[in-house]
Enzyme design. Sequence first.
Site, PDB file in Angstrom:
ATOM      1  N   ASN A 297      37.562  24.331  78.682  1.00 19.17           N
ATOM      2  CA  ASN A 297      36.518  25.521  78.054  1.00 19.17           C
ATOM      3  C   ASN A 297      34.524  24.377  78.416  1.00 19.17           C
ATOM      4  O   ASN A 297      34.806  23.708  77.244  1.00 19.17           O
ATOM      5  CB  ASN A 297      37.467  25.324  76.351  1.00 19.17           C
ATOM      6  CG  ASN A 297      36.040  25.924  75.984  1.00 19.17           C
ATOM      7  OD1 ASN A 297      35.276  26.371  76.343  1.00 19.17           O
ATOM      8  ND2 ASN A 297      35.861  25.835  74.127  1.00 19.17           N
ATOM      9  N   TRP A 298      34.097  25.135  78.954  1.00 23.01           N
ATOM     10  CA  TRP A 298      33.290  24.695  79.360  1.00 23.01           C
ATOM     11  C   TRP A 298      32.196  24.714  78.340  1.00 23.01           C
ATOM     12  O   TRP A 298      31.144  24.426  78.171  1.00 23.01           O
ATOM     13  CB  TRP A 298      32.303  25.274  80.430  1.00 23.01           C
ATOM     14  CG  TRP A 298      33.340  24.893  81.737  1.00 23.01           C
ATOM     15  CD1 TRP A 298      34.550  24.276  81.544  1.00 23.01           C
ATOM     16  CD2 TRP A 298      33.165  25.413  83.160  1.00 23.01           C
ATOM     17  NE1 TRP A 298      34.826  23.924  82.956  1.00 23.01           N
ATOM     18  CE2 TRP A 298      34.493  24.878  83.885  1.00 23.01           C
ATOM     19  CE3 TRP A 298      32.533  26.277  83.858  1.00 23.01           C
ATOM     20  CZ2 TRP A 298      34.509  24.704  85.038  1.00 23.01           C
ATOM     21  CZ3 TRP A 298      32.388  26.328  85.246  1.00 23.01           C
ATOM     22  CH2 TRP A 298      33.537  26.098  85.825  1.00 23.01           C
TER      23      TRP A 298
ATOM     24  N   HIS B 159      38.590  30.165  69.297  1.00 26.23           N
ATOM     25  CA  HIS B 159      37.840  28.728  68.432  1.00 26.23           C
ATOM     26  C   HIS B 159      37.251  28.743  67.471  1.00 26.23           C
ATOM     27  O   HIS B 159      36.863  29.108  66.735  1.00 26.23           O
ATOM     28  CB  HIS B 159      36.691  28.022  70.317  1.00 26.23           C
ATOM     29  CG  HIS B 159      37.003  27.302  70.550  1.00 26.23           C
ATOM     30  ND1 HIS B 159      36.002  27.091  69.421  1.00 26.23           N
ATOM     31  CD2 HIS B 159      37.677  25.946  70.634  1.00 26.23           C
ATOM     32  CE1 HIS B 159      35.922  25.153  70.351  1.00 26.23           C
ATOM     33  NE2 HIS B 159      36.709  25.206  71.174  1.00 26.23           N
TER      34      HIS B 159
ATOM     35  N   GLU C 297      34.686  27.175  66.524  1.00 28.68           N
ATOM     36  CA  GLU C 297      33.400  27.156  66.984  1.00 28.68           C
ATOM     37  C   GLU C 297      33.052  28.878  66.802  1.00 28.68           C
ATOM     38  O   GLU C 297      32.179  28.623  65.759  1.00 28.68           O
ATOM     39  CB  GLU C 297      32.796  26.683  67.713  1.00 28.68           C
ATOM     40  CG  GLU C 297      32.844  24.597  68.688  1.00 28.68           C
ATOM     41  CD  GLU C 297      33.037  24.256  69.280  1.00 28.68           C
ATOM     42  OE1 GLU C 297      33.843  25.057  70.836  1.00 28.68           O
ATOM     43  OE2 GLU C 297      33.542  23.090  69.422  1.00 28.68           O
TER      44      GLU C 297
ATOM     45  N   GLY D  78      35.686  17.113  69.862  1.00 27.38           N
ATOM     46  CA  GLY D  78      33.928  16.631  69.902  1.00 27.38           C
ATOM     47  C   GLY D  78      33.930  16.037  69.676  1.00 27.38           C
ATOM     48  O   GLY D  78      32.359  14.829  69.836  1.00 27.38           O
TER      49      GLY D  78
ATOM     50  N   SER E 115      39.300  16.089  71.814  1.00 26.98           N
ATOM     51  CA  SER E 115      38.931  14.961  72.465  1.00 26.98           C
ATOM     52  C   SER E 115      40.276  14.623  73.690  1.00 26.98           C
ATOM     53  O   SER E 115      40.576  13.537  73.067  1.00 26.98           O
ATOM     54  CB  SER E 115      38.816  13.894  71.761  1.00 26.98           C
ATOM     55  OG  SER E 115      37.994  14.257  70.820  1.00 26.98           O
TER      56      SER E 115
ATOM     57  N   GLY F  91      37.955  20.531  76.733  1.00 21.15           N
ATOM     58  CA  GLY F  91      36.653  20.071  76.456  1.00 21.15           C
ATOM     59  C   GLY F  91      35.330  19.486  77.229  1.00 21.15           C
ATOM     60  O   GLY F  91      35.248  19.908  78.079  1.00 21.15           O
ATOM     61  N   GLY F  92      35.120  18.653  75.793  1.00 18.68           N
ATOM     62  CA  GLY F  92      34.214  17.594  77.137  1.00 18.68           C
ATOM     63  C   GLY F  92      34.626  17.051  78.589  1.00 18.68           C
ATOM     64  O   GLY F  92      33.718  16.902  79.856  1.00 18.68           O
TER      65      GLY F  92
HETATM   66  P1  PGA Z   1      37.118  18.875  73.492  1.00 21.63           P
HETATM   67  O1  PGA Z   1      37.155  19.838  72.593  1.00 21.63           O
HETATM   68  O2  PGA Z   1      38.204  18.277  74.608  1.00 21.63           O
HETATM   69  O3  PGA Z   1      35.449  18.527  73.578  1.00 21.63           O
HETATM   70  O4  PGA Z   1      37.783  18.094  71.932  1.00 21.63           O
HETATM   71  C1  PGA Z   1      37.853  20.990  72.466  1.00 21.63           C
HETATM   72  C2  PGA Z   1      37.616  22.069  72.488  1.00 21.63           C
HETATM   73  O5  PGA Z   1      36.662  22.485  71.244  1.00 21.63           O
HETATM   74  O6  PGA Z   1      38.205  23.216  72.962  1.00 21.63           O
END
Ligand code: PGA
Length: 251
Positions: free
Chosen positions: A9-10, A95, A97, A173, A213, A234-235
């Site tokens: 997930n960019w 998601h 967010e 994150g 994470s 994500g990251g």
């Molecule tokens: P993260 O994000 O790996 O940076 O914790 C995961 C996500 O939000 O899909």
Amino acid sequence: MRRKIIAGNWKMHLLADSAVGLAKSIAEDLKDVNEVDIAVFPPAPYLILMKEVLKGTNVKYGAQNMYFEEKGAFTGEISPGMLKDTGCTLVLIGHSERRKVFNEPDHLLNKKVKAALDFQIQPYFCIGETLEERESGELFNVIETQLKEGLAGINEKQLESVVIAYEPVWAIGTGVVATPDQAQEMHAFIRNWFLKNYSDKSAEDIRILYGGSIKPDNIKGLISLKDIDGGLVGGASLTAESFNQLVRYSR
Ligand code: PGA
């Protein structure tokens, strides 16, 4: 046997050149991988570029969000048909967010899941509890409500096209990854929810990804667990080096 998925997930990162560069490196470096499903979720303006870059590769791509209406006066939104035009076949729905920053409620997410299925776009339906909800002991109720409301009206046949991503909000994150015990406990709970509300077969077949994470140094401990079918990353999906390592470690 459920096939594992590693999905990147960019989020709102990269620009056209770097997005294309990353997609190319992933596709090139991982072209020999056929045991794991590989997916990326670039920012919406770059989806159309993926049509060319990822054509004929083993990397699928999808959108990070979508509106449920087919067309109309919805300034700023993107319809399922528009996504289809970019050649993408997947979409993230719900998601954390989107839920938190953009206040997307369960009943809206339910419409989005249905719209995705109607347009043959595979929804990755995301669920997860906040730290407060976990600490108050409400975590299982929260997850159950998200599943019940988000998947309301989805039948067993449709469910075959749905992927679940369990992402505890406190792990996204933050660098704080769920422990293998915490992750397995929740994944088993989710699978059991499908057993109770759908069937043995649905519970056995549905793929449940963990997110929050994930890094090359913790993926093995998670991916080896019985009810974890891959990761939404994500990251660590923003460089080919770490993303490709995650895919290789998941084989
Ligand atoms: P993260 O994000 O790996 O940076 O914790 C995961 C996500 O939000 O899909």
